[in-house]
Write a protein that holds these residues in place. Structure first.
Motif, PDB file in Angstrom:
ATOM      1  N   ASP A 123      70.324  -0.643  -6.633  1.00 39.32           N
ATOM      2  CA  ASP A 123      69.410  -0.275  -7.709  1.00 39.32           C
ATOM      3  C   ASP A 123      68.584   0.932  -7.281  1.00 39.32           C
ATOM      4  O   ASP A 123      69.139   1.966  -6.980  1.00 39.32           O
ATOM      5  N   TYR A 142      75.083   3.332  -7.245  1.00 39.70           N
ATOM      6  CA  TYR A 142      74.706   2.737  -8.532  1.00 39.70           C
ATOM      7  C   TYR A 142      75.850   2.845  -9.535  1.00 39.70           C
ATOM      8  O   TYR A 142      76.207   1.871 -10.213  1.00 39.70           O
ATOM      9  N   ASN A 199      78.385  -0.545 -10.194  1.00 40.37           N
ATOM     10  CA  ASN A 199      78.257  -1.080 -11.549  1.00 40.37           C
ATOM     11  C   ASN A 199      79.465  -0.767 -12.426  1.00 40.37           C
ATOM     12  O   ASN A 199      79.450  -1.053 -13.629  1.00 40.37           O
TER      13      ASN A 199
END
Length: 554
Positions: A222, A289, A293
């Protein structure tokens, strides 16, 4: 890219010990996948480097920080299955791993030694941190006492991350007979962090007359970036081995354990420049990130300004130009040089580049709004509409093609609210969210020192949102060199208004900036996350109420 350290100097025998530091990246929540990574790395460390001990980062089984995944009912079962798998894996070397472990009804942040198919040691972290981005006391109990475990005939003291910063754990381990300290870490990056780590380890090793193996996580989760920088200090407080920051791989270190466990020194990496270090952190943050993801590509608005220029450079360096799409969305106030410079950079970096005028969309909106706006004077409403149309275009491309929208706002803008909700703030990840504007300029010059991809006049021309004729950022804000200093004092160091004025800043500027920071908390709550590079970023670090009667005068 995986890299390995220098060739070890000797094999294990007669007081000789080879430790491999596994500076690796783990996916939070993927316990089976992380377990497989540990097994593969341990077997490779044994076969390629003849490791006696392989040291992994803190909480490598779950990834760090696992946050409320630690509260899931199935956590204990999944961790138990992972430990059983590791014990059955025939690794060859002993391994030291980080794992959440329940004992007598309490959950601990633990270091576990697995050797010869058995758990031979369990250490519970004594100082779970609860400041800045850390929230470990929400989940973990505090361990008590030292653990010294015999590994290949050497008494080794175990500690976990924050334990090395506190008084007690290292000292107690040495008092209990440890001749070597192993410290597992998930220590996030910020500017100057590696220097502070070195100063601490130098002090701890010298004062306790013991060598310390400091193994750190690398990668991003994150908004947090972990830079690695694993190290070994000898008992005199001398840095013997340092792994380059942001490098992934297995790094062997040889020890001669007679009166002390003395590491064999290795050539130290060159000290990176501040700009290079920060740029690597941004690249790591974007890469992990997007990739973790599952985004195949990213898309961003390329305005011809410096923020989007640096964002594009980071994105292309992180993911490769084939995974990056830049979109120029001109309006009647867009300067010709903005169009020219945006195209020049896109071509230089080899990314997909599209131009879509927002003029017809703006006219359509204003046609609908003509009746309710009748009799009013044009103001920031019409300016914000331009930004919101651009945000809609980017989000539509995101939905259609599965691309992550990268926003381009910097920390200075986020602080004072110089941004448009549902406009230039619309997106999934803000690369420059913790980068002050003055530092953005330095990063642009740094990136061009590697290869000239950002047109020079993008860096040298006065910044402008180009939402009105002849608009300049400093028409609405103090000069950025002044603004960033005030923001640093107020946001990152918690100075009051009076204290900032006492530093030599104009009272009117200080009052205005502080008011803007305070009233724009509601915007920041709705902003995308972004890479944290300072000790006090917006997000996990700084949590202020939106509704508040607090006055910041003193």
């Amino acid at each position: 890219m995986s890299v390995s350290g220098n060739t070890p100097l000797f094999n294990t025998s007669h007081g000789k010990l080879r430790i491999v530091m596994a500076q690796m990246d783990f996916l939070v929540g993927d316990i089976p996948g992380n377990t497989a990574l540990i097994i593969e790395a341990a077997k490779r460390a044994y076969s390629e480097h003849e490791a006696d001990i392989v040291v992994f980062p803190e909480l490598c089984i779950t990834g760090y920080p696992p946050e409320d995944l630690l509260l899931r009912p199935s956590l204990n079962l999944r961790v138990s299955e992972a430990l059983e798998c590791l014990q059955n894996a025939e690794l060859g070397a002993a391994i030291v791993i980080g794992v959440p472990l329940r004992n007598d009804g309490l959950l601990y942040n633990a270091a576990v030694v697995i050797d010869g198919g058995k758990v031979t040691g369990r250490y519970f972290k004594r100082f779970p941190p609860n400041y800045q981005v850390f929230d470990e006391k929400r989940y973990f109990a505090e361990g008590t006492g030292a653990l010294v475990v015999d590994i290949r005939g050497v008494p080794v003291g175990l500690t976990v991350c924050e334990d090395i910063w506190a008084n007690g754990p290292v000292e107690d381990s040495v008092a209990a007979g440890a001749r070597l300290i192993i410290n597992l870490n998930a220590s996030p990056y910020d500017i100057g962090k590696q220097a502070r780590r070195k100063a601490l380890l130098e002090h701890k090793s010298r004062e306790n007359r013991v060598s310390i193996v400091y193994t750190n996580l690398v990668g991003a989760q994150d908004e947090l970036v972990f830079d690695g920088g694993s190290m070994v200090f000898d008992h005199s407080g001398t840095l013997a081995v340092e792994v380059p920051q942001f490098a992934h791989g297995l790094f062997p270190v040889d020890f001669l354990c007679d009166s002390h466990c003395q590491p064999a020194s290795q050539p130290l990496p060159a000290e990176p420049s501040l700009e290079a270090n920060i740029y690597n952190a941004l690249v790591t943050g974007v890469r992990d990130y997007a990739t973790k993801n599952g985004f195949r590509s990213v898309v961003l608005g390329l305005s011809g300004g410096i923020d989007s220029a640096v964002t594009l450079a980071v994105a292309a360096d992180a993911l490769g130009p084939e995974r990056v799409r830049a979109v120029m969305m001109p309006f009647r106030y867009t300067a010709d040089i903005s169009l020219e410079d945006a195209e020049a950079q896109a071509m230089a970096m080899g990314v997909q580049y599209d131009v879509y005028s927002i003029e017809p969309m703006y006219d359509a909106f204003m046609g609908v709004l003509a009746a309710p706006f009748e009799g009013t004077t044009a103001d920031t409403t019409e300016e914000n509409l331009q930004a919101r149309i651009r945000g809609t275009v980017l989000m539509s491309l995101s939905n259609k093609f599965g691309s992550l929208v990268l926003t381009t706002g910097n920390k200075s803008e986020m602080a004072v609210g110089y941004s448009t909700l549902y406009g230039d703030m619309a997106g999934g990840f803000d690369v420059l969210k913790d980068v002050p504007k003055t530092l953005v300029f330095r990063l642009a010059w740094y990136r061009n020192s590697l290869s000239p991809v950002i047109p020079e006049r993008v860096i040298t021309r006065p910044p402008s949102a180009e939402l009105a004729p002849d608009q300049k950022d400093e028409d609405s804000l103090p000069a950025y060199d002044v603004l960033d200093q005030i923001l640093s004092l107020y946001v990152e160091r918690d100075f009051s208004a009076d204290a900032i004025v006492a530093e030599g800043f104009d009272q009117a500027d200080v009052s205005r900036v502080i008011r803007l920071v305070d009233i724009n908390e509601y915007k920041r709550r709705q902003a995308p996350i972004g890479v944290r590079i300072t000790e006090r970023g917006f997000g996990k670090d700084r949590r202020y109420p939106i509704t508040s009667g607090w006055k910041s005068g003193n």
